[in-house]
Enzyme design. Structure first.
Site, PDB file in Angstrom:
ATOM      1  N   LYS A  14       0.828  -1.211   0.000  1.00  0.00           N
ATOM      2  CA  LYS A  14       0.000   0.000   0.000  1.00  0.00           C
ATOM      3  C   LYS A  14       0.868   1.269   0.000  1.00  0.00           C
ATOM      4  O   LYS A  14       0.636   2.183  -0.779  1.00  0.00           O
ATOM      5  CB  LYS A  14      -0.925   0.023   1.232  1.00  0.00           C
ATOM      6  N   ARG A  89      -9.921   0.925   8.399  1.00  0.00           N
ATOM      7  CA  ARG A  89      -9.490  -0.415   8.764  1.00  0.00           C
ATOM      8  C   ARG A  89     -10.597  -1.213   9.435  1.00  0.00           C
ATOM      9  O   ARG A  89     -10.393  -2.378   9.785  1.00  0.00           O
ATOM     10  CB  ARG A  89      -8.335  -0.281   9.747  1.00  0.00           C
ATOM     11  N   ARG A 128      11.852  -6.710   5.475  1.00  0.00           N
ATOM     12  CA  ARG A 128      11.945  -5.300   5.840  1.00  0.00           C
ATOM     13  C   ARG A 128      12.314  -5.139   7.313  1.00  0.00           C
ATOM     14  O   ARG A 128      13.005  -4.196   7.689  1.00  0.00           O
ATOM     15  CB  ARG A 128      10.615  -4.594   5.555  1.00  0.00           C
ATOM     16  N   ARG A 134      10.969  -1.086  12.691  1.00  0.00           N
ATOM     17  CA  ARG A 134       9.591  -1.201  13.178  1.00  0.00           C
ATOM     18  C   ARG A 134       9.477  -2.454  14.042  1.00  0.00           C
ATOM     19  O   ARG A 134       9.697  -3.560  13.565  1.00  0.00           O
ATOM     20  CB  ARG A 134       8.617  -1.298  11.982  1.00  0.00           C
ATOM     21  N   ARG A 146      -0.766  -9.390  13.086  1.00  0.00           N
ATOM     22  CA  ARG A 146      -1.244  -8.319  12.190  1.00  0.00           C
ATOM     23  C   ARG A 146      -2.110  -8.901  11.080  1.00  0.00           C
ATOM     24  O   ARG A 146      -3.139  -8.327  10.712  1.00  0.00           O
ATOM     25  CB  ARG A 146      -0.061  -7.549  11.592  1.00  0.00           C
TER      26      ARG A 146
HETATM   27  P1  AP5 Z   1       4.652  -1.639   1.885  1.00  0.00           P
HETATM   28  O1  AP5 Z   1       4.485  -0.786   0.697  1.00  0.00           O
HETATM   29  O2  AP5 Z   1       5.227  -1.022   3.118  1.00  0.00           O
HETATM   30  O3  AP5 Z   1       3.285  -2.366   2.247  1.00  0.00           O
HETATM   31  P2  AP5 Z   1       2.094  -1.892   3.164  1.00  0.00           P
HETATM   32  O4  AP5 Z   1       0.877  -2.561   2.650  1.00  0.00           O
HETATM   33  O5  AP5 Z   1       2.097  -0.412   3.252  1.00  0.00           O
HETATM   34  O6  AP5 Z   1       2.549  -2.570   4.528  1.00  0.00           O
HETATM   35  P3  AP5 Z   1       2.535  -2.022   5.990  1.00  0.00           P
HETATM   36  O7  AP5 Z   1       3.499  -2.822   6.778  1.00  0.00           O
HETATM   37  O8  AP5 Z   1       2.677  -0.547   6.041  1.00  0.00           O
HETATM   38  O9  AP5 Z   1       1.075  -2.423   6.370  1.00  0.00           O
HETATM   39  P4  AP5 Z   1       0.259  -2.294   7.621  1.00  0.00           P
HETATM   40  O10 AP5 Z   1      -1.103  -2.141   7.109  1.00  0.00           O
HETATM   41  O11 AP5 Z   1       0.481  -3.414   8.550  1.00  0.00           O
HETATM   42  O12 AP5 Z   1       0.885  -1.020   8.383  1.00  0.00           O
HETATM   43  P5  AP5 Z   1       0.328   0.403   8.753  1.00  0.00           P
HETATM   44  O13 AP5 Z   1       1.487   1.284   8.805  1.00  0.00           O
HETATM   45  O14 AP5 Z   1      -0.839   0.774   7.951  1.00  0.00           O
HETATM   46  O15 AP5 Z   1       5.508  -2.902   1.459  1.00  0.00           O
HETATM   47  C1  AP5 Z   1       5.937  -3.857   2.391  1.00  0.00           C
HETATM   48  C2  AP5 Z   1       7.346  -4.337   2.023  1.00  0.00           C
HETATM   49  O16 AP5 Z   1       7.283  -5.049   0.799  1.00  0.00           O
HETATM   50  C3  AP5 Z   1       8.355  -3.213   1.806  1.00  0.00           C
HETATM   51  O17 AP5 Z   1       9.608  -3.595   2.280  1.00  0.00           O
HETATM   52  C4  AP5 Z   1       8.375  -3.035   0.295  1.00  0.00           C
HETATM   53  O18 AP5 Z   1       9.593  -2.528  -0.187  1.00  0.00           O
HETATM   54  C5  AP5 Z   1       8.104  -4.439  -0.202  1.00  0.00           C
HETATM   55  N1  AP5 Z   1       7.375  -4.472  -1.471  1.00  0.00           N
HETATM   56  C6  AP5 Z   1       6.382  -3.632  -1.908  1.00  0.00           C
HETATM   57  N2  AP5 Z   1       5.947  -3.995  -3.113  1.00  0.00           N
HETATM   58  C7  AP5 Z   1       6.648  -5.097  -3.469  1.00  0.00           C
HETATM   59  C8  AP5 Z   1       6.625  -5.938  -4.632  1.00  0.00           C
HETATM   60  N3  AP5 Z   1       5.811  -5.715  -5.654  1.00  0.00           N
HETATM   61  N4  AP5 Z   1       7.492  -6.994  -4.641  1.00  0.00           N
HETATM   62  C9  AP5 Z   1       8.333  -7.227  -3.612  1.00  0.00           C
HETATM   63  N5  AP5 Z   1       8.406  -6.450  -2.491  1.00  0.00           N
HETATM   64  C10 AP5 Z   1       7.557  -5.402  -2.421  1.00  0.00           C
HETATM   65  O19 AP5 Z   1      -0.190   0.160  10.247  1.00  0.00           O
HETATM   66  C11 AP5 Z   1       0.677  -0.140  11.308  1.00  0.00           C
HETATM   67  C12 AP5 Z   1      -0.103  -0.258  12.605  1.00  0.00           C
HETATM   68  O20 AP5 Z   1      -0.700   1.006  12.933  1.00  0.00           O
HETATM   69  C13 AP5 Z   1      -1.279  -1.232  12.601  1.00  0.00           C
HETATM   70  O21 AP5 Z   1      -0.867  -2.540  12.880  1.00  0.00           O
HETATM   71  C14 AP5 Z   1      -2.160  -0.642  13.704  1.00  0.00           C
HETATM   72  O22 AP5 Z   1      -1.647  -0.959  14.968  1.00  0.00           O
HETATM   73  C15 AP5 Z   1      -1.993   0.839  13.519  1.00  0.00           C
HETATM   74  N6  AP5 Z   1      -2.986   1.444  12.604  1.00  0.00           N
HETATM   75  C16 AP5 Z   1      -2.731   2.015  11.381  1.00  0.00           C
HETATM   76  N7  AP5 Z   1      -3.852   2.485  10.826  1.00  0.00           N
HETATM   77  C17 AP5 Z   1      -4.849   2.211  11.698  1.00  0.00           C
HETATM   78  C18 AP5 Z   1      -6.252   2.423  11.672  1.00  0.00           C
HETATM   79  N8  AP5 Z   1      -6.839   3.012  10.625  1.00  0.00           N
HETATM   80  N9  AP5 Z   1      -6.986   2.000  12.729  1.00  0.00           N
HETATM   81  C19 AP5 Z   1      -6.397   1.407  13.790  1.00  0.00           C
HETATM   82  N10 AP5 Z   1      -5.070   1.169  13.891  1.00  0.00           N
HETATM   83  C20 AP5 Z   1      -4.300   1.557  12.847  1.00  0.00           C
HETATM   84 MG    MG Z   2       2.264   0.983   4.843  1.00  0.00          MG
END
Ligand code: AP5
Ligand code: MG
Length: 192
Positions: A14, A89, A128, A134, A146
Site C-alpha cells: 500500500k 481499517r 523489511r 519497526r 497483524r
Molecule cells: P509496503 O508498501 O510497506 O506495504 P504496506 O501494505 O504499506 O505494509 P505495511 O506494513 O505498512 O502495512 P500495515 O497495514 O500493517 O501497516 P500500517 O502502517 O498501515 O511494502 C511492504 C514491504 O514489501 C516493503 O519492504 C516493500 O519494499 C516491499 N514491497 C512492496 N511492493 C513489493 C513488490 N511488488 N514486490 C516485492 N516487495 C515489495 O499500520 C501499522 C499499525 O498502525 C497497525 O498494525 C495498527 O496498529 C496501527 N494502525 C494504522 N492504521 C490504523 C487504523 N486506521 N486504525 C487502527 N489502527 C491503525
Molecule cells: Mg504501509
C-alpha cells in the site's frame, strides 16, 4: 476530487504504490500508520499509548484515529484528492469517513485492493524487519497477529465498498512497476 482507498493486508504494498500514485495523479497521501508512528516517536503520553498497541500489531481505538484523520483532511481539503492508506481499517471507520467527506462535499471514488498471498506478505515484512526499525516487523508472531487482525477486523471493509460498487482488486505480486501498471489501468478508467 479523486479519492482512493488503497487496501490490502500488511505488507501488500500500500505504501509503496501510494508513493507512485501521488506522484502521477497529484494526490495527498494519508497513511494512518505513518501518522501513528510519528506520534509514537514524539515521546508524548499519547505516543506511549500508541506504542503499546501498534508494537503488538493490534488496532488503535477509533476515536484516536478519527481525531487524527479529521485534522489531516481539514488541513488539506482543497487538494485534488486523497489516497487513504491503512485507513479505513474497520467498517465503523469506513462509515465515519463517508460522513467526514460529505462535510467537505466529496466522496470516495474507489477502493483499490492489492491482492498478495500470505506467504509473500510474511516474507516481505520479515525482510523489511531487518532494516525498518519497526517493532511490529521484527517478530514473526507479531506479523502473524497483524495478518490475523486484518482478516478478522479489516477484510470486511471490502464488503462495505462492494455494496457501493466501488471495489476493485489487482494482483499485487511481481515487479513493483508491473503492479503499478495494473494499478494505473484501473485508476485511469475511473479518473474523469
Ligand atoms: P509496503 O508498501 O510497506 O506495504 P504496506 O501494505 O504499506 O505494509 P505495511 O506494513 O505498512 O502495512 P500495515 O497495514 O500493517 O501497516 P500500517 O502502517 O498501515 O511494502 C511492504 C514491504 O514489501 C516493503 O519492504 C516493500 O519494499 C516491499 N514491497 C512492496 N511492493 C513489493 C513488490 N511488488 N514486490 C516485492 N516487495 C515489495 O499500520 C501499522 C499499525 O498502525 C497497525 O498494525 C495498527 O496498529 C496501527 N494502525 C494504522 N492504521 C490504523 C487504523 N486506521 N486504525 C487502527 N489502527 C491503525
Ligand atoms: Mg504501509
Amino acid at each position: 476530487m479523486f479519492n482512493i482507498v488503497i487496501f490490502g493486508a500488511p505488507g501488500s504494498g500500500k505504501g509503496t504504490q501510494s508513493d507512485l500514485i501521488i506522484d502521477k495523479y497529484k494526490l495527498i497521501h494519508l497513511s494512518t500508520g505513518d501518522l501513528l508512528r510519528k506520534e509514537k516517536n514524539s515521546g508524548t503520553e499519547l505516543g506511549k499509548q500508541i506504542k503499546e498497541i501498534i508494537d503488538k500489531g493490534n488496532l488503535v481505538p477509533n476515536e484516536m484515529i478519527q481525531k487524527m484523520v479529521r485534522k489531516f483532511i481539514t488541513d488539506n481539503k482543497n487538494c485534488n484528492g486523497f489516497i487513504f492508506d491503512g485507513f479505513p481499517r474497520t467498517t465503523a471507520q469506513a462509515q465515519w469517513l463517508d460522513q467526514m467527506l460529505d462535510e467537505i462535499n466529496t466522496k470516495i471514488t474507489l477502493m483499490l485492493t492489492l491482492d498478495v498471498d500470505e506467504e509473500e506478505l510474511k516474507k516481505r515484512i520479515m525482510l523489511r524487519g531487518k532494516v525498518s526499525g519497526r517493532a511490529d516487523d521484527a517478530n514473526e508472531q507479531i506479523v502473524e497477529n497483524r495478518i490475523k487482525v486484518y482478516k478478522k477486523q479489516t477484510a470486511p471493509v471490502m464488503d462495505y465498498y462492494k455494496q457501493q460498487n466501488k471495489f476493485y482488486i489487482v494482483n499485487g505480486t511481481g515487479e513493483l512497476n508491473d503492479v503499478f501498471d495494473r494499478v494505473c489501468l484501473t485508476l485511469n478508467k475511473l479518473k474523469n
